[in-house]
Design a protein around this motif. Sequence first.
Motif, PDB file in Angstrom:
ATOM      1  N   HIS A  61      81.264  18.864  68.612  1.00  0.00           N
ATOM      2  CA  HIS A  61      81.417  17.748  69.553  1.00  0.00           C
ATOM      3  C   HIS A  61      80.052  17.135  69.811  1.00  0.00           C
ATOM      4  O   HIS A  61      79.025  17.645  69.362  1.00  0.00           O
ATOM      5  CB  HIS A  61      82.089  18.209  70.849  1.00  0.00           C
ATOM      6  CG  HIS A  61      81.280  19.132  71.701  1.00  0.00           C
ATOM      7  ND1 HIS A  61      80.861  20.374  71.285  1.00  0.00           N
ATOM      8  CD2 HIS A  61      80.806  19.002  72.977  1.00  0.00           C
ATOM      9  CE1 HIS A  61      80.179  20.969  72.247  1.00  0.00           C
ATOM     10  NE2 HIS A  61      80.124  20.147  73.289  1.00  0.00           N
ATOM     11  N   HIS A  63      78.051  16.654  72.485  1.00  0.00           N
ATOM     12  CA  HIS A  63      77.038  17.009  73.479  1.00  0.00           C
ATOM     13  C   HIS A  63      75.728  17.356  72.770  1.00  0.00           C
ATOM     14  O   HIS A  63      75.723  17.981  71.697  1.00  0.00           O
ATOM     15  CB  HIS A  63      77.505  18.186  74.340  1.00  0.00           C
ATOM     16  CG  HIS A  63      78.265  17.751  75.558  1.00  0.00           C
ATOM     17  ND1 HIS A  63      79.285  18.497  76.105  1.00  0.00           N
ATOM     18  CD2 HIS A  63      78.134  16.646  76.349  1.00  0.00           C
ATOM     19  CE1 HIS A  63      79.770  17.854  77.179  1.00  0.00           C
ATOM     20  NE2 HIS A  63      79.092  16.739  77.338  1.00  0.00           N
ATOM     21  N   HIS A  66      74.588  20.496  70.923  1.00  0.00           N
ATOM     22  CA  HIS A  66      75.286  20.843  69.691  1.00  0.00           C
ATOM     23  C   HIS A  66      74.955  19.908  68.527  1.00  0.00           C
ATOM     24  O   HIS A  66      75.287  20.215  67.380  1.00  0.00           O
ATOM     25  CB  HIS A  66      76.804  20.829  69.931  1.00  0.00           C
ATOM     26  CG  HIS A  66      77.227  21.846  70.936  1.00  0.00           C
ATOM     27  ND1 HIS A  66      77.843  23.030  70.596  1.00  0.00           N
ATOM     28  CD2 HIS A  66      77.077  21.876  72.288  1.00  0.00           C
ATOM     29  CE1 HIS A  66      78.060  23.751  71.691  1.00  0.00           C
ATOM     30  NE2 HIS A  66      77.603  23.066  72.729  1.00  0.00           N
ATOM     31  N   HIS A 143      87.581  20.096  76.490  1.00  0.00           N
ATOM     32  CA  HIS A 143      86.194  19.902  76.907  1.00  0.00           C
ATOM     33  C   HIS A 143      86.036  18.402  77.183  1.00  0.00           C
ATOM     34  O   HIS A 143      86.963  17.642  76.978  1.00  0.00           O
ATOM     35  CB  HIS A 143      85.275  20.393  75.782  1.00  0.00           C
ATOM     36  CG  HIS A 143      83.841  20.554  76.164  1.00  0.00           C
ATOM     37  ND1 HIS A 143      83.423  21.409  77.157  1.00  0.00           N
ATOM     38  CD2 HIS A 143      82.715  19.973  75.683  1.00  0.00           C
ATOM     39  CE1 HIS A 143      82.107  21.342  77.252  1.00  0.00           C
ATOM     40  NE2 HIS A 143      81.652  20.469  76.377  1.00  0.00           N
ATOM     41  N   ASP A 166      82.549  24.109  72.383  1.00  0.00           N
ATOM     42  CA  ASP A 166      82.689  24.217  73.841  1.00  0.00           C
ATOM     43  C   ASP A 166      84.142  23.954  74.203  1.00  0.00           C
ATOM     44  O   ASP A 166      84.722  22.951  73.779  1.00  0.00           O
ATOM     45  CB  ASP A 166      81.807  23.188  74.554  1.00  0.00           C
ATOM     46  CG  ASP A 166      80.340  23.591  74.568  1.00  0.00           C
ATOM     47  OD1 ASP A 166      80.009  24.678  74.061  1.00  0.00           O
ATOM     48  OD2 ASP A 166      79.525  22.809  75.090  1.00  0.00           O
TER      49      ASP A 166
HETATM   50 ZN   LIG Z   1      79.753  20.549  75.407  1.00  0.00          ZN
END
Ligand SMILES: [Zn+2]
Length: 245
Positions: A61, A63, A66, A143, A166
Amino acid sequence: MPELVFVGTGDAFGSGGRRNTAILVRDAGHTLLLDCGPTTSTGLKAMGIDPRDIDAIAITHFHADHVAGIPFLLLDYLFETRRERPLEIHGPPGIRQHVRRLADAFHYVNEQDGMFPIHFGEHEQGKTIDLEGFRLTPLEAYHTPATYPHMLRVEAGGHSMVFSGDTGWHDSLPAAVGDVDLFVTECVFMTPGSYSMHLSVEELARGRERFRCGAMRLTHLGADVLGNLDRVPFDTAHDGLVLEF
Ligand SMILES: [Zn+2]
Ligand SMILES: [Zn+2]
């Protein structure tokens, strides 16, 4: 047997001095990187791993803990380790534009003339693809929706694992993980907190008998978990851990 190399096992805050998420999957001479937090290049160098070993990157994802390591890795490939062969980068829909925006924002390179080829691929939930010797299946995660969260199932050499990326707890989590040999799962809290989009030890322990997977290994550990490791009834990962599955 395929093996996992945990390059980074910390949360977004670097709790415990740990690096952000990055996990190598290795099998039969192939290497897949699951997530690429901003500390990934540092981790690879600290562990004596040549970044050029990586055949493909799969992102769970958007964020930053990551994905924000990709511009640093591309910079390394262009000016330091001088990668020449193609690189696969797979991720949520919009991955190519996302990597370009990150690289632009950092004033780092991205797909410039004379650079090695980068092939981008977008996740389709539930659809399995062959990726550089691995079979990769993106799965549902719970998430922050704007980050297009996915779990990733990886099969190699007749073995299988799921990495949660996540996710918070949701009722279909155990079924989504399925009967894989290993579930590598994030775990930020000891007990469910005000933020429901990460997992807690309590939720995983309460739901453990509903999982049909083999081993479980906790990563993306928050300060709460790191401060109470003696009370965690699961195996946990740490930076530098190498594990067969
Ligand atoms: Zn995240
Ligand atoms: Zn995270």
